[in-house]
Design an enzyme around this catalytic site. Structure first.
Site, PDB file in Angstrom:
ATOM      1  N   MET A 159       0.848  -1.199   0.000  1.00  0.00           N
ATOM      2  CA  MET A 159       0.000   0.000   0.000  1.00  0.00           C
ATOM      3  C   MET A 159       0.887   1.255   0.000  1.00  0.00           C
ATOM      4  O   MET A 159       0.391   2.361   0.251  1.00  0.00           O
ATOM      5  CB  MET A 159      -0.935   0.003   1.205  1.00  0.00           C
ATOM      6  CG  MET A 159      -1.894  -1.190   1.169  1.00  0.00           C
ATOM      7  SD  MET A 159      -3.413  -0.933   2.082  1.00  0.00           S
ATOM      8  CE  MET A 159      -2.786  -0.689   3.717  1.00  0.00           C
ATOM      9  N   LEU A 198       6.691   3.483   1.486  1.00  0.00           N
ATOM     10  CA  LEU A 198       7.627   2.361   1.629  1.00  0.00           C
ATOM     11  C   LEU A 198       8.629   2.567   2.766  1.00  0.00           C
ATOM     12  O   LEU A 198       9.047   3.687   3.047  1.00  0.00           O
ATOM     13  CB  LEU A 198       8.383   2.156   0.313  1.00  0.00           C
ATOM     14  CG  LEU A 198       7.507   1.857  -0.904  1.00  0.00           C
ATOM     15  CD1 LEU A 198       8.386   1.712  -2.160  1.00  0.00           C
ATOM     16  CD2 LEU A 198       6.667   0.603  -0.701  1.00  0.00           C
ATOM     17  N   HIS A 218       9.252  -3.270   3.467  1.00  0.00           N
ATOM     18  CA  HIS A 218       8.863  -3.511   2.070  1.00  0.00           C
ATOM     19  C   HIS A 218      10.097  -3.852   1.228  1.00  0.00           C
ATOM     20  O   HIS A 218      10.058  -4.756   0.389  1.00  0.00           O
ATOM     21  CB  HIS A 218       8.217  -2.255   1.465  1.00  0.00           C
ATOM     22  CG  HIS A 218       6.935  -1.818   2.114  1.00  0.00           C
ATOM     23  ND1 HIS A 218       6.808  -0.623   2.785  1.00  0.00           N
ATOM     24  CD2 HIS A 218       5.714  -2.407   2.179  1.00  0.00           C
ATOM     25  CE1 HIS A 218       5.564  -0.483   3.224  1.00  0.00           C
ATOM     26  NE2 HIS A 218       4.882  -1.561   2.885  1.00  0.00           N
ATOM     27  N   SER A 261       4.117   1.424   7.855  1.00  0.00           N
ATOM     28  CA  SER A 261       3.811   2.758   7.309  1.00  0.00           C
ATOM     29  C   SER A 261       3.075   3.589   8.350  1.00  0.00           C
ATOM     30  O   SER A 261       3.180   4.814   8.371  1.00  0.00           O
ATOM     31  CB  SER A 261       2.945   2.632   6.054  1.00  0.00           C
ATOM     32  OG  SER A 261       3.567   1.777   5.128  1.00  0.00           O
ATOM     33  N   ARG A 262       2.319   2.915   9.223  1.00  0.00           N
ATOM     34  CA  ARG A 262       1.520   3.645  10.220  1.00  0.00           C
ATOM     35  C   ARG A 262       2.367   4.186  11.375  1.00  0.00           C
ATOM     36  O   ARG A 262       1.859   4.986  12.165  1.00  0.00           O
ATOM     37  CB  ARG A 262       0.393   2.755  10.771  1.00  0.00           C
ATOM     38  CG  ARG A 262      -0.701   2.470   9.738  1.00  0.00           C
ATOM     39  CD  ARG A 262      -1.880   1.743  10.358  1.00  0.00           C
ATOM     40  NE  ARG A 262      -3.043   1.703   9.474  1.00  0.00           N
ATOM     41  CZ  ARG A 262      -3.387   0.658   8.714  1.00  0.00           C
ATOM     42  NH1 ARG A 262      -2.667  -0.435   8.720  1.00  0.00           N
ATOM     43  NH2 ARG A 262      -4.463   0.716   7.946  1.00  0.00           N
TER      44      ARG A 262
END
Ligand code: AMP
Length: 283
Positions: free
Chosen positions: A30, A33, A37, A186-187
């Site tokens: 999503m 990055l 990832h 990412s969060r």
């Protein structure tokens, strides 16, 4: 690296690669990055010739009160990171490209999805298995690479591929962590400094559980009690779930026995940010 927003163009390029005898590795993401990832891309480079990464924030897998609109996005930064990691094709479809009409079909994996994140996020895994099916049909990869960070997701995708005879090998890759143990996500960018430092209780609690198993503990509820007590030491932590499950069935566990695989799975909120982490054990 080519950045490609349309299904048609991506299929055209991949057809040519396949005709040239190249194997295709696929890393769905999503975006926004991070090194987690990139570790999937590195694994894909070891095992396949051509690397396709997708960046698509999939509306189907977000609930109505979740963070779809504010999910972090930075496509220019992502392009740079993907390029330097060695991605061959970066697939960046719009929502319109992936869902031009209302979907009348969904892919539902049963049972495995009825616990943990499946309980807390109703419909989430239907959205995941549906979009991954579409992406697999677009890319037709030889191998697809998923992170163990999302342990339940790996179990769901493996079950789906097996049940539906999808011609792809799923490769699951270890959780990539910050130096202090926080699982990359990412969060994490949402966390305040205080939340970020308290969030370390997640990896710390998993580490203690591992030590208990190494020391001979076999009682699941005893370990989960300890894990919860460590997490609760962080005043900002609100536990969504902290459970031990048999892997990959995600069935409940009482006593751990030899030759079985288990996962301790955590979902904990710090402020508005819901973090997940987990650890696998094989006795
Ligand atoms: P996301 O962009 O969060 O949907 O993640 C895309 C893929 O990267 C999924 O297969 C995740 O499990 C994987 N991933 C995310 N964070 C990590 C991490 N810290 N270590 C390894 N894989 C990860």
């Amino acid at each position: 690296m080519l950045t490609i927003p349309t299904i048609k163009e991506l299929r055209h390029h991949l057809q040519k690669e396949k005709e040239a005898g190249k194997t295709i590795g696929f890393v769905p993401t999503m975006g926004y990055l991070h090194d987690g990832h990139i570790s999937l891309v590195n694994k894909a480079k070891e095992e396949t010739d051509v690397i396709v990464m997708s960046i698509f924030v999939n509306p189907l897998q977000f609930g109505p009160t979740e963070d779809l609109d504010k999910y972090p996005r930075d496509i220019e930064r992502d392009k740079e990171l993907a390029r330097s990691a060695g991605v061959t094709y970066l697939f960046t479809p719009s929502v319109q490209e992936m869902y031009p009409k209302p979907m009348r079909t969904k892919v539902v994996v049963e049972q495995i999805t009825e616990v943990l994140c499946g309980l807390s996020r109703p419909g989430h895994f239907d959205g995941v298995s549906t979009v991954v099916t579409k992406l697999f049909n677009i890319v037709q990869p030889d191998k697809a690479f998923f992170g163990q960070k999302d342990a339940q997701q790996v179990a769901v995708i493996e079950q789906m591929v097996e049940d539906m005879l999808m011609p792809v090998t799923i490769v699951s890759c270890p959780i990539y962590r910050e130096a202090d143990g926080l699982a990359m996500s990412s969060r994490n960018v949402y966390l305040s400094d205080e939340e970020r430092s308290q969030a370390l209780v997640l990896s710390q609690s998993l580490f203690v559980a591992k030590q208990m198993i190494d020391a001979g503990e076999r009682d699941a509820s005893c370990m989960i009690k300890k894990v919860r007590s460590i997490i609760e030491e962080a005043p900002l932590a609100v536990i969504d779930y902290a459970e031990m499950k048999k892997y990959p069935e995600m069935a409940d566990v009482d006593q751990l026995v030899s030759n079985e695989k288990y996962v301790i799975a955590l979902a904990v909120k710090f402020g508005q940010t819901r973090l997940i982490d987990n650890s696998w054990f094989q006795l």
